[in-house]
Design an enzyme around this catalytic site. Structure first.
Site, PDB file in Angstrom:
ATOM      1  N   GLN A   1      -4.797 -20.891  18.822  1.00 58.91           N
ATOM      2  CA  GLN A   1      -5.572 -19.761  18.290  1.00 58.91           C
ATOM      3  C   GLN A   1      -5.456 -18.542  19.206  1.00 58.91           C
ATOM      4  OE1 GLN A   1      -9.565 -21.198  17.429  1.00 58.91           O
ATOM      5  NE2 GLN A   1      -8.676 -23.057  16.563  1.00 58.91           N
TER       6      GLN A   1
ATOM      7  N   ASP B   1       1.625  -6.391  -4.478  1.00 59.38           N
ATOM      8  CA  ASP B   1       0.796  -6.424  -3.282  1.00 59.38           C
ATOM      9  C   ASP B   1       1.341  -7.606  -2.475  1.00 59.38           C
ATOM     10  OD1 ASP B   1      -1.373  -7.351  -1.526  1.00 59.38           O
ATOM     11  OD2 ASP B   1      -2.554  -5.804  -2.516  1.00 59.38           O
ATOM     12  N   SER B   2       1.550  -7.437  -1.164  1.00 55.47           N
ATOM     13  CA  SER B   2       2.257  -8.506  -0.439  1.00 55.47           C
ATOM     14  C   SER B   2       1.442  -9.786  -0.343  1.00 55.47           C
ATOM     15  CB  SER B   2       2.699  -8.027   0.952  1.00 55.47           C
ATOM     16  OG  SER B   2       1.621  -7.978   1.847  1.00 55.47           O
ATOM     17  N   SER B   3       0.131  -9.724  -0.651  1.00 54.36           N
ATOM     18  CA  SER B   3      -0.618 -10.984  -0.634  1.00 54.36           C
ATOM     19  C   SER B   3      -0.260 -11.871  -1.831  1.00 54.36           C
ATOM     20  CB  SER B   3      -2.125 -10.743  -0.539  1.00 54.36           C
ATOM     21  OG  SER B   3      -2.480  -9.548  -1.139  1.00 54.36           O
TER      22      SER B   3
ATOM     23  N   THR C   1       1.739  -4.476   4.236  1.00 53.62           N
ATOM     24  CA  THR C   1       1.565  -4.889   5.632  1.00 53.62           C
ATOM     25  C   THR C   1       0.954  -6.288   5.766  1.00 53.62           C
ATOM     26  OG1 THR C   1      -0.619  -3.857   5.769  1.00 53.62           O
ATOM     27  CG2 THR C   1       1.261  -2.504   6.427  1.00 53.62           C
TER      28      THR C   1
ATOM     29  N   THR D   1       0.824  -1.224   0.000  1.00 60.52           N
ATOM     30  CA  THR D   1       0.000   0.000   0.000  1.00 60.52           C
ATOM     31  C   THR D   1       0.849   1.261   0.000  1.00 60.52           C
ATOM     32  OG1 THR D   1      -1.912  -1.016   1.009  1.00 60.52           O
ATOM     33  CG2 THR D   1      -1.632   1.315   1.445  1.00 60.52           C
TER      34      THR D   1
HETATM   35  N1  ASP Z   1      -2.575  -5.294   0.425  1.00 63.79           N
HETATM   36  C1  ASP Z   1      -1.497  -4.449   0.900  1.00 63.79           C
HETATM   37  C2  ASP Z   1      -0.233  -5.288   0.928  1.00 63.79           C
HETATM   38  O1  ASP Z   1      -0.013  -6.021   1.845  1.00 63.79           O
HETATM   39  C3  ASP Z   1      -1.837  -3.905   2.245  1.00 63.79           C
HETATM   40  C4  ASP Z   1      -0.819  -2.958   2.849  1.00 63.79           C
HETATM   41  O2  ASP Z   1       0.288  -2.780   2.391  1.00 63.79           O
HETATM   42  O3  ASP Z   1      -1.170  -2.334   3.889  1.00 63.79           O
HETATM   43  O4  ASP Z   1       0.532  -5.225  -0.007  1.00 63.79           O
END
Ligand code: ASP
Length: 331
Positions: A267, A55-57, A87, A12
């Site tokens: 958990q 995007d880190s996902s 993040t 982000t």
């Molecule tokens: N979807 C974004 C990522 O992880 C979210 C972020 O950076 O806050 O790349």
């Protein structure tokens, strides 16, 4: 002046609002980074580079390997590294790096932001300035610097989607006080040996989250021939059903019969798994399950992938998993 390398990987922080929705744009971000925070050059001699831009996902162990190899290749040229990262999976990448890099003698700090740097209300400036400043300190660790906090990376989890205070380290204290002054709360001894990079990860694992009503037949679809470890996200101190048809124990036993490691995590993010407290834990221990102790889920997964990648014997895997190898658990 210390030399710091700022490594862009996306997230982000690097997005801009196209049509009201955040989008990645490498060219816009590179010029923004150079013009938006001129103060950085008063803190350190900065050079920037880009390894990937995602995007880190979308990141996978291959990205962790590229990042670790990059740091290893450029280690002698810089006093510290700041990695700008999304993040969402920052705690996974930070944990993965902590396991595949050993004898770390310089700061390797991750940061990012909840709001794109291009937005006037962004938290990016503060996070990047703090991370760069901290990267000039004697921190021999992989850290996450976010919202005026510095955490050990493999102790950190993303906790909030909508708050600037996005991360927490449930079972380990922050590494620094960041206020008007910066005070380190953790002291490091510089390692004797050179940085060692062993960027191996094997993704042949499953994570099973337990919940009341999970019938073990739902686990029959997991192909244990292709699986080297199953991480069970159990209840409380590591508990799971052991009565009647709902018992998960026979499935755990068939994991072990198929040479598949059984790992028990919890958990509950605070405190530690204890496999001696209740009957299910003791049964798990009897069949040779490993306890993830107080490790975060991110550290548990990346440590499992790393140790599987090291091609250890079952006994050596179990021994290493239950050791503290990068500050991720207390022992
Ligand atoms: N979807 C974004 C990522 O992880 C979210 C972020 O950076 O806050 O790349």
């Amino acid at each position: 002046m210390k030399k710091i390398q700022l490594i862009q990987t996306g997230g982000t922080i690097a997005m801009h609002l196209g049509n009201g929705k955040p989008e990645l744009d490498i060219n816009r971000f590179t010029s923004l980074l150079h013009h938006e925070i001129p103060e950085l050059s008063t803190i350190a001699e900065i050079s920037t580079c880009q390894i990937f831009f995602e995007d880190s996902s979308d990141l996978t162990p291959d990205h962790w390997i590229r990042l670790a190899q990059h740091i290893n290749d450029h280690y002698e040229s810089f006093d510290g590294f700041v990695i700008l990262h999304g993040t969402d999976t920052m705690a996974y990448t930070a944990s993965a790096l902590s396991f595949c890099l050993s004898n770390i003698g310089k700061p390797i700090l991750f940061t990012g932001s909840q709001v794109p740097m291009s937005n006037i209300r962004s938290d990016a400036h503060r996070n990047v300035i703090n991370a760069v400043e901290l990267a000039t300190y004697p921190i021999c660790d992989v850290g996450i610097c976010f919202n005026d906090k510095l955490y050990r990376g493999n102790r950190t989890s993303k906790m909030s989607i909508g708050d600037f205070d996005a991360f927490a380290s449930p079972n380990f204290p922050e590494l620094a006080d960041i206020g008007i002054d910066i005070t380190l709360k953790h002291s490091y001894s510089i390692p004797f040996d050179d940085l060692h990079c062993n960027p191996v990860f094997d993704d042949s694992l499953h994570v099973v989250k337990l919940y009341p009503g999970l019938h073990p037949r739902m686990l029959d679809c997991l192909d244990l021939q292709q699986t080297k470890a199953v991480i069970f996200e159990a209840f409380g101190s590591g508990n799971f059903p052991i009565k009647g048809n709902n018992s998960i124990l026979p499935f755990m036993e068939s994991c072990k019969a198929n040479n598949c490691q059984v790992i028990i995590t919890s958990q509950a993010p605070y405190d530690s798994v204890n496999l001696t407290l209740y009957k299910s834990g003791r049964e798990a221990k009897r069949i040779g399950a490993c306890s993830a102790c107080e490790m975060t889920m991110e550290a548990t997964i990346t440590k499992t992938m790393h140790l599987l990648g090291c091609s250890l014997s079952d006994e050596e895997f179990e021994y290493q998993f239950e050791q503290n190898i990068a500050g991720e658990r207390s022992g």
